[in-house]
Design a protein around this motif. Structure first.
Motif, mmCIF file in Angstrom:
data_model
loop_
_atom_site.group_PDB
_atom_site.id
_atom_site.type_symbol
_atom_site.label_atom_id
_atom_site.label_comp_id
_atom_site.label_asym_id
_atom_site.label_seq_id
_atom_site.Cartn_x
_atom_site.Cartn_y
_atom_site.Cartn_z
ATOM 1 N N LYS A 183 -19.830 2.256 -28.712
ATOM 2 C CA LYS A 183 -20.514 2.534 -27.452
ATOM 3 C C LYS A 183 -19.530 2.393 -26.291
ATOM 4 C CE LYS A 183 -25.198 1.161 -28.814
ATOM 5 N NZ LYS A 183 -26.397 0.369 -28.441
ATOM 6 N N THR B 174 -23.626 6.496 -20.414
ATOM 7 C CA THR B 174 -23.273 5.789 -21.654
ATOM 8 C C THR B 174 -23.088 6.804 -22.776
ATOM 9 O OG1 THR B 174 -25.566 5.469 -22.376
ATOM 10 C CG2 THR B 174 -24.621 3.788 -20.924
ATOM 11 N N THR C 54 -22.635 7.055 -27.102
ATOM 12 C CA THR C 54 -22.857 6.319 -28.342
ATOM 13 C C THR C 54 -22.566 7.216 -29.529
ATOM 14 O OG1 THR C 54 -24.632 5.054 -27.280
ATOM 15 C CG2 THR C 54 -24.549 5.021 -29.702
#
Length: 455
Positions: free
Chosen positions: A108, A177, A179
């Motif tokens: 991440k 973000t 991931t």
């Protein structure tokens, strides 16, 4: 149709007379319609019975399947660190010590914060992701160069990296973000290609979580996995990891699942009792109002055949050879009951002969479940089973009655037409006679007046 004035000449309500006569003439149609209703109800009852037989067949197939007896359960001494499930490939009467060292984690990463996720814009050009050593270029232009637009473009690219936006509540709260899809996914992002437009880039990425495999120890043997569902550490057992704690072990016991056998036998008893209850409900025994199938001896034959199979002794050795030894007993109404204690004892004492009794041995011994399966399969066959044969006969009779009703209706239409013509002719005759009577009466009155005048 000509207008008819009923009974104007005769004074009789001829229309009512015709209707009453036709009601009498329609009596055969009423009887035939009653026959149709009775036949339709019979067909519905046969379909209901067929459904119950199929339900019993489904349960019998389970009893006749050896795989249902190879069901196991994996029991963990604690549910804090993982949950367990076992397949038919598990090894009964074994145990293991399991330590969860670490959980699987995907990579991440995240950007610095920005003031807006929709209004603030970035440069245009190309974002280049390197995922597992392969470059992927994502085009950013004036239509998608906001933080939300970039997030959507990354997700639409389907490159093994998912994107989202979080709000951390700071002065510049919006962060992108990234991931990885699984622990094996490693990625980097180069945003220097956003040179057009405002020229602003996403900046360097920070890592919040590195990718790592799940790590457990089974009897002090290190085992790794790409996710938190470990399927190959213990034969036939899946461990769904919940929490890691180095140095803490949890015992896992693998045993034969008696609960599955009990559940299947109870389901069989329930389905069998439904069939017996249906047949009994159609019978005249002890009841002055039998069911619509009360005259079909085939149902009683089916019940007797199934009961005979239940009492069959299977030469399975010196162990369990009959259903009564499993705690199954036939009641006075023909239904089955179960002594759960005797069943548990039979499972614990001699499971092999129990399996042979119900499923056979695949060689020279046919189990009770297999016998019933063959018989019920023939009864519920869509081509020559019980319902198929009864349905064909009933539908033939329904079609025949339909034809008779149509012919009778046609005949009655002509009959009604004839009656109305006859009554109409009568009314005309009465009207003519009334006119003649009036004329003669008038002439006689004139003669009488003339005679009185001459006097």
């Amino acid at each position: 149709m000509a207008i008819q004035f009923s009974g104007l000449a005769s004074g009789m309500d001829t229309d009512s007379i015709v209707k009453q006569l036709m009601n009498l003439e329609r009596a055969p149609i009423t009887r035939m319609q009653g026959d149709q209703t009775w036949l339709s109800n019979k067909l519905t009852a046969y379909k209901d019975f067929d459904t119950k037989l199929k339900g019993l067949l489904d349960n019998v197939r389970t009893l006749a399947s050896e795989s249902q007896y190879n069901q196991y359960k994996a029991t963990a001494a604690s549910g804090d660190f993982f949950s367990t499930s076992a397949s038919e490939n598990a090894l009964a009467n074994t145990s293991y010590q399991v330590e969860v060292v670490s959980l699987a984690q995907v990579q991440k990463r995240y950007t610095a914060g920005f003031s807006s996720n929709t209004e603030q814009t970035f440069g245009t050009g190309e974002l280049v992701f390197t995922v597992d050593g392969v470059d992927h270029a994502i085009t950013i232009d004036e239509t998608n160069n906001s933080l939300t637009g970039i997030m959507q473009a990354i997700n639409d690219a389907d490159i093994g990296v998912q994107s989202a936006i979080i709000n951390d509540g700071s002065e510049n709260p919006y962060r992108l973000t990234l991931t990885g899809d699984n622990v094996a996914t490693a990625f980097t992002l180069d945003s220097s290609g956003l040179t057009g437009g405002s020229g602003q880039t996403l900046g360097a990425l920070s890592e919040s979580q590195a990718a790592s495999q799940a790590h457990i120890r089974v009897d002090n043997i290190d085992i790794y996995g790409d996710n938190n569902a470990i399927t190959d550490a213990i034969p036939g057992v899946t461990l769904d990891l919940i929490k890691a704690e180095v140095g803490t072990t949890t015992k896992v016991d693998i045993t034969l699942s008696n609960d599955a056998i009990k559940t299947n036998i109870n389901s069989f008893i329930s389905a069998y009792n439904e069939v017996v209850s249906f047949v009994t409900g159609q019978s005249t025994f002890g009841d002055d109002t039998p069911g619509v199938l009360g005259g079909d001896s085939g149902l009683a034959n089916i019940k007797r055949r199934l009961q005979n199979m239940l009492t069959t002794n299977i030469a399975a050795g010196a162990g369990v050879t009959s259903l009564s030894q499993l705690g199954l007993e036939t009641q006075s109404d023909g239904q089955l009951s179960l002594d759960a204690t005797r069943l548990s004892a039979a499972i614990d004492t001699d499971p092999d002969s129990l399996i042979t009794l119900l499923a056979g041995n695949g060689d020279d011994i046919e189990g009770i479940g297999t016998m019933m399966q063959d018989y019920l399969s023939s009864l519920t066959s869509p081509t020559d089973g019980l319902l198929a044969g009864r349905k064909k006969s009933i539908e033939t009779n329904l079609a025949r009655i339909d034809k008779q009703i149509t012919l009778t209706e046609s005949r009655l239409e002509k009959r009604e037409e004839t009656l109305r013509m006859q009554f109409s002719a009568m009314e005309q005759l009465v009207s003519t006679m009334n006119s003649q009577s009036s004329f003669l009466s008038s002439q006689l009155q004139s003669l009488e007046n003339l005679w009185n005048y001459k006097k």
